[in-house]
Enzyme design. Structure first.
Site, PDB file in Angstrom:
ATOM      1  N   HIS A   1      26.465 -30.714   8.390  1.00 29.37           N
ATOM      2  CA  HIS A   1      26.483 -30.859   7.023  1.00 29.37           C
ATOM      3  C   HIS A   1      27.840 -31.034   6.600  1.00 29.37           C
ATOM      4  CE1 HIS A   1      25.322 -30.570   2.753  1.00 29.37           C
ATOM      5  NE2 HIS A   1      24.936 -29.282   2.642  1.00 29.37           N
TER       6      HIS A   1
ATOM      7  N   HIS B   1      22.844 -40.672   8.036  1.00 29.91           N
ATOM      8  CA  HIS B   1      22.597 -39.969   6.567  1.00 29.91           C
ATOM      9  C   HIS B   1      20.923 -39.895   6.381  1.00 29.91           C
ATOM     10  CE1 HIS B   1      22.631 -38.106   2.613  1.00 29.91           C
ATOM     11  NE2 HIS B   1      24.133 -37.753   2.889  1.00 29.91           N
TER      12      HIS B   1
ATOM     13  N   ASP C   1      31.844 -38.278   5.138  1.00 32.15           N
ATOM     14  CA  ASP C   1      32.870 -37.549   5.989  1.00 32.15           C
ATOM     15  C   ASP C   1      33.673 -38.584   7.123  1.00 32.15           C
ATOM     16  OD1 ASP C   1      32.082 -34.948   5.130  1.00 32.15           O
ATOM     17  OD2 ASP C   1      30.347 -35.054   6.053  1.00 32.15           O
TER      18      ASP C   1
HETATM   19  N1  CMC Z   1      25.043 -41.080  16.063  1.00 31.80           N
HETATM   20  C1  CMC Z   1      24.101 -41.365  16.701  1.00 31.80           C
HETATM   21  N2  CMC Z   1      22.852 -41.492  16.528  1.00 31.80           N
HETATM   22  C2  CMC Z   1      22.379 -41.047  15.564  1.00 31.80           C
HETATM   23  C3  CMC Z   1      23.260 -40.622  14.507  1.00 31.80           C
HETATM   24  C4  CMC Z   1      24.695 -40.384  14.598  1.00 31.80           C
HETATM   25  N3  CMC Z   1      25.574 -39.865  13.905  1.00 31.80           N
HETATM   26  N4  CMC Z   1      22.698 -40.104  13.466  1.00 31.80           N
HETATM   27  C5  CMC Z   1      21.461 -40.219  13.500  1.00 31.80           C
HETATM   28  N5  CMC Z   1      21.151 -40.938  14.914  1.00 31.80           N
HETATM   29  C6  CMC Z   1      20.107 -41.466  15.342  1.00 31.80           C
HETATM   30  C7  CMC Z   1      18.999 -40.295  15.736  1.00 31.80           C
HETATM   31  O1  CMC Z   1      19.455 -39.989  17.232  1.00 31.80           O
HETATM   32  C8  CMC Z   1      17.842 -40.674  15.620  1.00 31.80           C
HETATM   33  O2  CMC Z   1      17.474 -42.008  16.698  1.00 31.80           O
HETATM   34  P1  CMC Z   1      16.328 -41.992  17.253  1.00 31.80           P
HETATM   35  O3  CMC Z   1      15.320 -42.552  16.474  1.00 31.80           O
HETATM   36  O4  CMC Z   1      16.423 -42.874  18.582  1.00 31.80           O
HETATM   37  O5  CMC Z   1      15.555 -40.631  17.843  1.00 31.80           O
HETATM   38  C9  CMC Z   1      17.867 -41.818  14.430  1.00 31.80           C
HETATM   39  O6  CMC Z   1      19.424 -42.258  14.542  1.00 31.80           O
HETATM   40  C10 CMC Z   1      17.541 -41.109  13.192  1.00 31.80           C
HETATM   41  O7  CMC Z   1      18.189 -39.947  13.065  1.00 31.80           O
HETATM   42  P2  CMC Z   1      17.717 -38.629  12.554  1.00 31.80           P
HETATM   43  O8  CMC Z   1      18.581 -37.424  13.472  1.00 31.80           O
HETATM   44  O9  CMC Z   1      16.201 -38.546  12.716  1.00 31.80           O
HETATM   45  O10 CMC Z   1      18.373 -38.536  11.300  1.00 31.80           O
HETATM   46  P3  CMC Z   1      18.399 -37.264  10.260  1.00 31.80           P
HETATM   47  O11 CMC Z   1      18.215 -37.827   8.700  1.00 31.80           O
HETATM   48  O12 CMC Z   1      17.465 -35.998  10.544  1.00 31.80           O
HETATM   49  O13 CMC Z   1      19.822 -36.794  10.295  1.00 31.80           O
HETATM   50  C11 CMC Z   1      22.185 -36.636   9.923  1.00 31.80           C
HETATM   51  C12 CMC Z   1      20.896 -36.957   9.259  1.00 31.80           C
HETATM   52  C13 CMC Z   1      23.268 -36.850   8.726  1.00 31.80           C
HETATM   53  C14 CMC Z   1      21.985 -35.031  10.098  1.00 31.80           C
HETATM   54  C15 CMC Z   1      22.522 -37.307  11.136  1.00 31.80           C
HETATM   55  O14 CMC Z   1      22.587 -38.530  11.036  1.00 31.80           O
HETATM   56  C16 CMC Z   1      23.744 -36.743  11.962  1.00 31.80           C
HETATM   57  O15 CMC Z   1      23.745 -36.000  12.769  1.00 31.80           O
HETATM   58  N6  CMC Z   1      25.059 -37.482  11.659  1.00 31.80           N
HETATM   59  C17 CMC Z   1      26.212 -36.958  12.245  1.00 31.80           C
HETATM   60  C18 CMC Z   1      26.703 -35.864  11.260  1.00 31.80           C
HETATM   61  C19 CMC Z   1      27.138 -36.356  10.170  1.00 31.80           C
HETATM   62  O16 CMC Z   1      28.163 -37.253  10.025  1.00 31.80           O
HETATM   63  N7  CMC Z   1      26.834 -35.643   9.252  1.00 31.80           N
HETATM   64  C20 CMC Z   1      27.377 -35.763   7.695  1.00 31.80           C
HETATM   65  C21 CMC Z   1      26.162 -36.203   6.702  1.00 31.80           C
HETATM   66  S1  CMC Z   1      26.870 -36.679   5.146  1.00 31.80           S
HETATM   67  C22 CMC Z   1      27.841 -35.045   4.432  1.00 31.80           C
HETATM   68  C23 CMC Z   1      26.625 -34.518   4.168  1.00 31.80           C
HETATM   69  O17 CMC Z   1      25.742 -34.637   3.132  1.00 31.80           O
HETATM   70  O18 CMC Z   1      26.758 -33.179   4.486  1.00 31.80           O
END
Ligand code: CMC
Length: 429
Positions: A268, A308, A364
């Site tokens: 986050h 996201h 971010d």
């Molecule tokens: N790098 C590589 N792969 C990713 C990433 C990433 N940053 N984000 C998502 N994926 C992949 C994930 O592995 C999954 O792949 P598969 O379908 O093969 O399993 C697919 O994309 C869908 O991801 P998810 O984890 O189901 O998506 P989510 O909605 O649960 O997670 C998130 C959202 C923001 C936690 C995630 O994208 C992430 O961890 N990003 C990196 C951390 C980050 O930048 N966070 C800041 C978010 S914006 C500020 C805020 O609001 O806090």
């Protein structure tokens, strides 16, 4: 004939049910009538991480994740970033409307005149180890702040509520800056009421021996824009924490501390810190392909600052931040990590792995580079996110308190543990 209802046939019993559809949703409690026998509790939905559950009706922030749209109370984020200030935006978030000149003057006056914190709080800050993470200090100090205002528990008194809102928005910058100076062993710098909100924060952070601190106007403006962009983001993890904890009717300082704790996590508000660590680890553009390969190989490495839950398009805040970054670099000089970030973004946006998953830069990805250029240490990045998000948390908290649909937040579970069994004495196990 079309009707705004959903007809459900329970194939276990052959019974048919009709539930209303309102605002594109059905009420989960309407499913409770669907039973498989007299003892059945009734049908529930299973939705870990709230992937498809609206937990409230809200009039504050609108996001269209597919189109990359973000609006506060109907105003596009791009217009607010260009034309508003953070304090005006906080008034908008909290009241629903842009202020008149008189209202804005009063609002700014009230917040400016609540920035001083009780001297006893300095004792709390002094108790932390020199290298304590600023976010841990912020969470504890905000929670402690509530103990100075016992009247704050009267959360249904609008005047008392408003006073706590002024205090919380005002004191966030003081607590954040004092925590930083404690880390450095620098004497605390007190607020200067002649300065703007971001200018005052820079003053309390960076003032050394000068009698009057004068913030650089470009950096002051950049910080204000970043504060606007971070002020609210509808039902994210920390806002959900604010609403859930606030739903117990605790005073707002404790709920803000809980929301800040949620923001602390690397998925986050901690992500901007992780972006800088990642860019530093990559070290040079030539190492990018190998890094991308590691991300794609599924060994758990993520491209921080990408992806996201809601945006499946370029995060509109990231676009504005990228522009602000260039303005800041004009003053501070370019960050050596910028070229790596630009190249990484270019490669990722063309790579099938990221395209297929609709992974775009989020808020971010570039904000950390700006903070670093402005000489904020990395540990302070999530604090810089928390400062303006307090407005959003408080707006959402207030909306929740006034919403007759809301009750104490209490999800259900599917119990998967052992069936009832008798206790076994220790010598028989
Ligand atoms: N790098 C590589 N792969 C990713 C990433 C990433 N940053 N984000 C998502 N994926 C992949 C994930 O592995 C999954 O792949 P598969 O379908 O093969 O399993 C697919 O994309 C869908 O991801 P998810 O984890 O189901 O998506 P989510 O909605 O649960 O997670 C998130 C959202 C923001 C936690 C995630 O994208 C992430 O961890 N990003 C990196 C951390 C980050 O930048 N966070 C800041 C978010 S914006 C500020 C805020 O609001 O806090």
């Amino acid at each position: 004939m079309a009707s705004d209802t959903l007809t459900i046939v329970d194939n276990r019993t052959g019974k048919k049910y009709e539930v209303p559809i309102v605002d594109g949703t059905i009420r989960a409690t309407d499913l409770r009538q669907i039973k498989n026998g007299a003892d059945d509790f009734g049908l529930m939905t299973y939705d870990p991480a709230f992937m498809n559950t609206a937990a409230c009706r809200s009039a504050i922030t609108f996001i269209d994740g597919d189109k990359g749209i973000l609006e506060y109370r109907g105003y596009p984020i791009e217009q607010l970033a260009e034309k508003s200030t953070y304090l005006e935006t906080s008034f908008l978030l909290l009241t629903g409307e842009l202020p008149s000149k008189k209202e804005l003057d009063e609002w700014v006056w009230n917040i400016t005149h609540h920035t001083i914190i009780n001297e006893n709080l300095k004792g709390l800050l002094d108790a932390f180890r020199y290298n304590a993470h600023p976010m841990g200090k912020l969470i504890s100090t905000v929670a402690a702040l509530g103990t100075f205002y016992p009247e704050a528990k009267n959360i249904f008194d609008p005047a008392i509520r408003e006073k706590q809102i002024h205090r919380l928005i005002a004191k966030m910058i003081t607590i954040a800056a004092f925590g930083y100076r404690r880390m450095l062993g620098m004497p605390y710098a007190y607020p200067d009421n002649d300065l703007s909100y971001p200018g005052n924060f820079l003053n309390m952070m960076f003032r050394a021996t000068e009698v009057k601190y004068e913030p650089n106007p470009v950096l002051e403006h950049a910080l204000d824009v970043l504060f606007i962009l971070h002020a609210d983001h509808e039902q994210n993890c920390s806002t959900n924490a604010m609403r859930a904890v606030g739903s117990s009717h605790v005073e707002p300082y404790a709920a803000v501390a809980a929301a800040a704790a949620a923001l602390y996590g690397p998925l986050h508000g901690g992500a901007n810190e992780e972006v800088i660590r990642m860019l530093s680890e990559i070290g040079s553009s030539k190492n990018i392909p190998a890094f991308i390969q590691r991300v794609k190989s599924g060994e758990g490495v993520k491209l921080m600052g990408f992806g996201h839950r809601v945006y499946k398009n370029y995060d509109p805040r990231a676009k504005i931040i990228k522009r602000v970054a260039y303005e800041v670099f004009e003053v501070t000089g370019k960050s050596p990590l910028l070229d790596i970030a630009l190249e990484l973004e270019k490669i990722a946006l063309e790579d099938e792995y990221f395209v297929k998953r609709k992974l775009y830069p989020n808020v971010d990805f570039y904000s950390g580079l700006i903070y670093q250029a402005m000489k904020f240490p990395m540990d302070m990045f999530p604090v810089l996110f928390a400062i303006p998000r307090v407005s959003g948390w408080l707006a959402q908290w207030q909306e929740m308190l006034q919403d007759p649909d809301q009750k104490i937040a209490r999800p259900r579970q599917i119990f998967v543990g052992p069936e009832r069994r008798d206790f076994v004495p220790i010598d028989k196990r």
